[in-house]
Design a protein around this motif. Structure first.
Motif, PDB file in Angstrom:
ATOM      1  N   ALA B 142       5.692  14.642  -0.615  1.00  0.00           N
ATOM      2  CA  ALA B 142       4.973  12.897  -0.945  1.00  0.00           C
ATOM      3  C   ALA B 142       6.218  11.493  -0.868  1.00  0.00           C
ATOM      4  CB  ALA B 142       5.060  12.797  -2.214  1.00  0.00           C
ATOM      5  N   ILE B 143       7.979  12.766  -0.872  1.00  0.00           N
ATOM      6  CA  ILE B 143       8.896  11.498  -0.823  1.00  0.00           C
ATOM      7  C   ILE B 143       9.097  11.150   0.641  1.00  0.00           C
ATOM      8  CG2 ILE B 143      10.856  11.435  -0.708  1.00  0.00           C
ATOM      9  CD1 ILE B 143      11.373  13.467  -3.483  1.00  0.00           C
ATOM     10  N   ILE B 144       8.348  12.336   1.917  1.00  0.00           N
ATOM     11  CA  ILE B 144       8.262  11.792   3.225  1.00  0.00           C
ATOM     12  C   ILE B 144       7.615  10.439   3.414  1.00  0.00           C
ATOM     13  CG2 ILE B 144       8.263  12.770   5.622  1.00  0.00           C
ATOM     14  CD1 ILE B 144       8.983  15.712   4.314  1.00  0.00           C
ATOM     15  N   GLN B 145       6.968  10.717   2.778  1.00  0.00           N
ATOM     16  CA  GLN B 145       4.869  10.539   2.899  1.00  0.00           C
ATOM     17  C   GLN B 145       5.854   8.310   2.357  1.00  0.00           C
ATOM     18  OE1 GLN B 145       3.261   9.759   5.017  1.00  0.00           O
ATOM     19  NE2 GLN B 145       2.424  12.388   5.478  1.00  0.00           N
ATOM     20  N   LEU B 146       5.927   8.456   1.457  1.00  0.00           N
ATOM     21  CA  LEU B 146       6.478   7.270   1.048  1.00  0.00           C
ATOM     22  C   LEU B 146       7.381   6.777   0.967  1.00  0.00           C
ATOM     23  CD1 LEU B 146       6.289   8.651  -3.314  1.00  0.00           C
ATOM     24  CD2 LEU B 146       4.666   7.541  -1.863  1.00  0.00           C
ATOM     25  N   LYS B 147       8.587   7.333   2.030  1.00  0.00           N
ATOM     26  CA  LYS B 147       8.989   6.063   2.787  1.00  0.00           C
ATOM     27  C   LYS B 147       8.924   6.038   3.649  1.00  0.00           C
ATOM     28  CE  LYS B 147      13.652   8.980   0.882  1.00  0.00           C
ATOM     29  NZ  LYS B 147      14.499  10.521   1.140  1.00  0.00           N
ATOM     30  N   LYS B 148       8.049   6.144   4.486  1.00  0.00           N
ATOM     31  CA  LYS B 148       7.438   6.583   5.655  1.00  0.00           C
ATOM     32  C   LYS B 148       6.818   4.943   5.209  1.00  0.00           C
ATOM     33  CE  LYS B 148       6.266  10.614   8.553  1.00  0.00           C
ATOM     34  NZ  LYS B 148       5.884  11.707   8.895  1.00  0.00           N
ATOM     35  N   VAL B 149       6.105   5.111   4.071  1.00  0.00           N
ATOM     36  CA  VAL B 149       5.403   3.972   3.547  1.00  0.00           C
ATOM     37  C   VAL B 149       5.888   2.757   3.886  1.00  0.00           C
ATOM     38  CG1 VAL B 149       4.029   2.877   1.875  1.00  0.00           C
ATOM     39  CG2 VAL B 149       3.159   4.859   2.564  1.00  0.00           C
ATOM     40  N   LEU B 150       7.642   3.350   2.721  1.00  0.00           N
ATOM     41  CA  LEU B 150       7.952   1.860   2.579  1.00  0.00           C
ATOM     42  C   LEU B 150       8.867   1.378   3.806  1.00  0.00           C
ATOM     43  CD1 LEU B 150       9.389   3.253  -0.701  1.00  0.00           C
ATOM     44  CD2 LEU B 150       8.073   0.605  -0.816  1.00  0.00           C
ATOM     45  N   ASN B 151       8.947   2.247   4.760  1.00  0.00           N
ATOM     46  CA  ASN B 151       9.036   1.375   6.361  1.00  0.00           C
ATOM     47  C   ASN B 151       8.100   0.468   6.904  1.00  0.00           C
ATOM     48  OD1 ASN B 151      11.721   2.748   6.528  1.00  0.00           O
ATOM     49  ND2 ASN B 151      11.428   4.762   7.110  1.00  0.00           N
ATOM     50  N   MET B 152       7.416   0.970   6.508  1.00  0.00           N
ATOM     51  CA  MET B 152       6.085   0.115   7.218  1.00  0.00           C
ATOM     52  C   MET B 152       5.749  -1.375   6.686  1.00  0.00           C
ATOM     53  SD  MET B 152       3.839   3.017   7.901  1.00  0.00           S
ATOM     54  CE  MET B 152       2.362   2.682   9.381  1.00  0.00           C
ATOM     55  N   ASN B 153       6.175  -1.142   4.890  1.00  0.00           N
ATOM     56  CA  ASN B 153       5.320  -2.259   3.921  1.00  0.00           C
ATOM     57  C   ASN B 153       6.446  -1.732   2.726  1.00  0.00           C
ATOM     58  OD1 ASN B 153       4.529  -4.050   2.323  1.00  0.00           O
ATOM     59  ND2 ASN B 153       2.932  -3.306   1.847  1.00  0.00           N
ATOM     60  N   ASN B 154       7.412  -2.788   2.771  1.00  0.00           N
ATOM     61  CA  ASN B 154       9.281  -2.465   1.605  1.00  0.00           C
ATOM     62  C   ASN B 154       8.851  -2.833   0.552  1.00  0.00           C
ATOM     63  OD1 ASN B 154       9.036  -5.205   2.962  1.00  0.00           O
ATOM     64  ND2 ASN B 154      11.376  -4.912   3.644  1.00  0.00           N
ATOM     65  N   LYS B 155       7.102  -4.192   0.568  1.00  0.00           N
ATOM     66  CA  LYS B 155       7.061  -4.540  -0.344  1.00  0.00           C
ATOM     67  C   LYS B 155       6.045  -3.722  -1.498  1.00  0.00           C
ATOM     68  CE  LYS B 155       8.759  -8.875   1.114  1.00  0.00           C
ATOM     69  NZ  LYS B 155       8.225 -10.258   1.816  1.00  0.00           N
ATOM     70  N   MET B 156       5.817  -2.886  -1.600  1.00  0.00           N
ATOM     71  CA  MET B 156       4.452  -1.915  -1.849  1.00  0.00           C
ATOM     72  C   MET B 156       4.676  -0.836  -3.131  1.00  0.00           C
ATOM     73  SD  MET B 156       1.672   0.772  -0.619  1.00  0.00           S
ATOM     74  CE  MET B 156       0.755   1.096  -0.866  1.00  0.00           C
ATOM     75  N   ILE B 157       4.946  -2.458  -3.700  1.00  0.00           N
ATOM     76  CA  ILE B 157       5.582  -1.583  -5.294  1.00  0.00           C
ATOM     77  C   ILE B 157       5.213   0.097  -5.950  1.00  0.00           C
ATOM     78  CG2 ILE B 157       5.169  -2.101  -7.905  1.00  0.00           C
ATOM     79  CD1 ILE B 157       6.207  -5.318  -7.350  1.00  0.00           C
ATOM     80  N   GLN B 158       4.085  -0.709  -5.984  1.00  0.00           N
ATOM     81  CA  GLN B 158       2.804   1.153  -5.942  1.00  0.00           C
ATOM     82  C   GLN B 158       4.066   2.213  -5.456  1.00  0.00           C
ATOM     83  OE1 GLN B 158      -0.824   2.117  -7.591  1.00  0.00           O
ATOM     84  NE2 GLN B 158      -1.454   0.492  -5.797  1.00  0.00           N
ATOM     85  N   ALA B 159       4.365   2.178  -4.203  1.00  0.00           N
ATOM     86  CA  ALA B 159       5.205   3.293  -3.680  1.00  0.00           C
ATOM     87  C   ALA B 159       6.640   3.340  -4.055  1.00  0.00           C
ATOM     88  CB  ALA B 159       5.187   3.003  -2.160  1.00  0.00           C
ATOM     89  N   TYR B 160       6.519   2.347  -4.468  1.00  0.00           N
ATOM     90  CA  TYR B 160       8.689   2.283  -4.951  1.00  0.00           C
ATOM     91  C   TYR B 160       8.688   2.747  -6.828  1.00  0.00           C
ATOM     92  CZ  TYR B 160      10.145  -1.272  -1.746  1.00  0.00           C
ATOM     93  OH  TYR B 160      11.845  -1.932  -0.676  1.00  0.00           O
ATOM     94  N   GLN B 161       7.661   2.544  -7.029  1.00  0.00           N
ATOM     95  CA  GLN B 161       7.100   3.228  -8.451  1.00  0.00           C
ATOM     96  C   GLN B 161       6.676   4.657  -7.917  1.00  0.00           C
ATOM     97  OE1 GLN B 161       3.996   0.666  -9.662  1.00  0.00           O
ATOM     98  NE2 GLN B 161       5.473  -0.416 -10.475  1.00  0.00           N
ATOM     99  N   LEU B 162       6.144   4.715  -7.354  1.00  0.00           N
ATOM    100  CA  LEU B 162       5.794   6.693  -7.229  1.00  0.00           C
ATOM    101  C   LEU B 162       6.680   7.209  -7.384  1.00  0.00           C
ATOM    102  CD1 LEU B 162       3.790   9.100  -7.390  1.00  0.00           C
ATOM    103  CD2 LEU B 162       2.360   8.229  -5.277  1.00  0.00           C
TER     104      LEU B 162
END
Lengths: 54, 467
Positions: B142-162
């Protein structure tokens, strides 16, 4: 102390772009003006009924 | 503001002037909606995005057609990485107001870029996948996926929170704090983010101060702090320096310097070589082109010279025809002579014939020329000569010169007339001024000698030749 599992339940899957149509349909678009309009319509109907009965 | 029933613009009255609908309450509702919109706008300006969402949702609850509130709500969702929510509100906004609606531009900017849409979709899928991993207990994935998510969209608050939540769950409070701080920069009053951050701080404080399991051992000045965790000695810097704005700027500058150095030593020389090579090729091709053009110009110049020569030749031929010696002029003179003959004007006949070159005349024209010449030549010239001689002998040099010139005009080789003319000039000095007089006399007498070197007039000419 945060309970991880409980907190996890508060996260929901995000909708994909293809689901935008569903998201729009799910938007509750009833506003106060609709309610007022409905109330006024009901008011008019009831007054009409009263007049016709009398 | 328009009437909800008939759509006509409302006046200050509490009823619609067009359909009579009672609109007092409606107006109040719209005003309340606008107030909430203003509140939402203020909150959005200070990055209180959660608060802004609350206010804007309320604004729309009062008046769903508040376009500005709906558009702003979409923007706030977009800023928080909730793209689908944003799109939904913009679509509804455009549905309510088709013209002059900025939401249309927002939608176009997203729809016109399929790559961006695809990235948005991928971000959402990865986030959903991360959520699934979390529920399955695969937090590392999950951490790997979320890091990828934040690389693509660094404003996704839900991803930061998770991600923050996973870090808290793993006891990685420092990581959790950094992640949640980033979320807090986007939305400053998000209650979930603040709650997680508070949890992080509490846990970090407990970890540092020791909560029964850890025992602080010693402190080296103000720089580090060491403590025993079971059998392990943990040494932790006392002052963790969060990367500040200045530090970031310095790092950017260092990066820029390194980038420039790389560009200067590696990229520029290669590009210069490539450019030089291009210039050489270009130069060569231009030289070739220039040579071929020069050859073309040279050949065209030759052509022009040839054509000019041809034109000149043709112009010469034309001039020959047009001049007195030419055929046209010859025939004209012959016709003039013939006309004068018919009129009985012998002098004009001879004057016209005098201008004709008989050589080269066709046979018939030549015969006409000879016939006219024979008929009038001797007769007219003889009469003129007789008159001129008489005048000369009477010493009337002025009239004699005129007659003699007429004779010479008809017969340019008449030596007698030449002699008398020269003598007239010599006798009457008023006829010609010096030195022209002497020159004329010399010329006439020389011609006599030349024409008839052994004649009578030649000997007279020699005697009277001026010195």
């Amino acid at each position: 102390m945060i309970d991880f599992q409980e907190e996890l339940k508060k996260f929901h899957p995000s909708l994909e772009v293809e689901d935008t149509e569903d998201a729009i349909k799910r938007l509750d678009n009833t506003d106060m003006t609709d309610i007022i309009k409905e109330l006024l319509d009901q008011e008019k109907k009831s007054s009409m009924n009263l007049m016709s009965n009398s | 503001m328009n009437c909800p029933k008939c759509g006509v613009m409302l006046s200050e009255k509490n009823f619609c002037t067009a359909c009579g609908e009672e609109v007092g309450v409606y107006k109040k509702v719209v005003k309340i909606s606008n107030s909430y919109y203003n509140d939402g706008l203020e909150k959005a300006r200070i990055r209180d995005l959660s608060g802004a969402i609350e206010s804007l949702k309320r604004s729309l609850k009062y008046y769903k057609k508040n376009i500005m509130a709906r558009n702003l709500l979409g923007l706030v969702y977009y800023e928080m990485g909730e793209v689908v929510e944003a799109l939904s509100h913009w679509v509804v906004s455009v549905h309510y107001q088709q013209e002059k609606n900025i939401a249309e531009d927002y939608l176009k900017s997203i729809q016109s870029n399929p790559g961006r849409l695809d990235t948005i979709n991928q971000t959402i899928r990865k986030f959903n996948q991360a959520l699934i991993y979390c529920n399955q207990g695969s937090e590392d994935l999950a951490i790997i996926q979320l890091k990828k998510v934040l690389n693509m969209n660094n404003k996704m608050i839900q991803a930061y929170q998770l991600l923050g939540l996973i870090y808290i769950s793993n006891g990685e409070y420092e990581q959790a704090r950094k992640t949640l701080n980033r979320a807090l920069k986007i939305d400053t009053t998000n209650t979930r983010t603040i709650r997680y951050l508070r949890e992080t701080r509490q846990n970090r404080t407990e970890a540092v101060s020791g909560n029964g399991r850890r025992e602080k051992i010693q402190r080296h000045g103000d720089k580090i702090i060491s403590y025993q965790d079971g059998n392990e000695m943990i040494i932790q810097p006392m002052t963790y320096k969060e990367s500040t704005g200045v530090g970031t700027l310095v790092n950017i500058l260092i990066g820029l310097v390194i980038g420039l150095a790389v560009a200067w030593f590696l990229i520029f020389p290669a590009r210069q070589d490539a450019m030089k090579s291009d210039y050489k090729d270009q130069n060569l091709s231009l030289s070739e082109e220039l040579t071929s053009k020069e050859a073309e110009v040279s050949s065209m110049r030759d052509t022009v010279a040839d054509l000019t020569a041809q034109v000149e030749g043709l112009q010469g031929q034309l001039a020959e025809y047009e001049t007195d010696d030419g055929t046209v002029a010859t025939y004209e003179a012959l016709i003039q002579a013939a006309n004068a003959h018919l009129a009985g004007d012998g002098t004009t006949v001879l004057a016209a014939l005098n201008g004709i070159n008989p050589e080269g005349l066709p046979e018939a024209a030549g015969a006409l020329y000879q016939a006219l010449k024979t008929e009038y030549g001797a007769k007219v010239i003889g009469e003129l000569k007789k008159e001129a001689t008489n005048l000369y002998k009477k010493r009337d040099y002025v009239n004699a010169v005129a007659k003699l010139k007429e004779v010479l005009a008809l017969d340019a080789n008449d030596v007698q007339s030449m002699y008398y003319l020269a003598r007239s000039y010599q006798e009457d000095e008023s006829l010609l001024a010096e030195p022209e007089r002497t020159e004329q006399v010399k010329a006439l007498l020389s011609k006599i000698i030349e024409l008839e070197p052994n004649g009578q007039f030649a000997s007279y000419a020699k005697i009277n030749m001026p010195q």
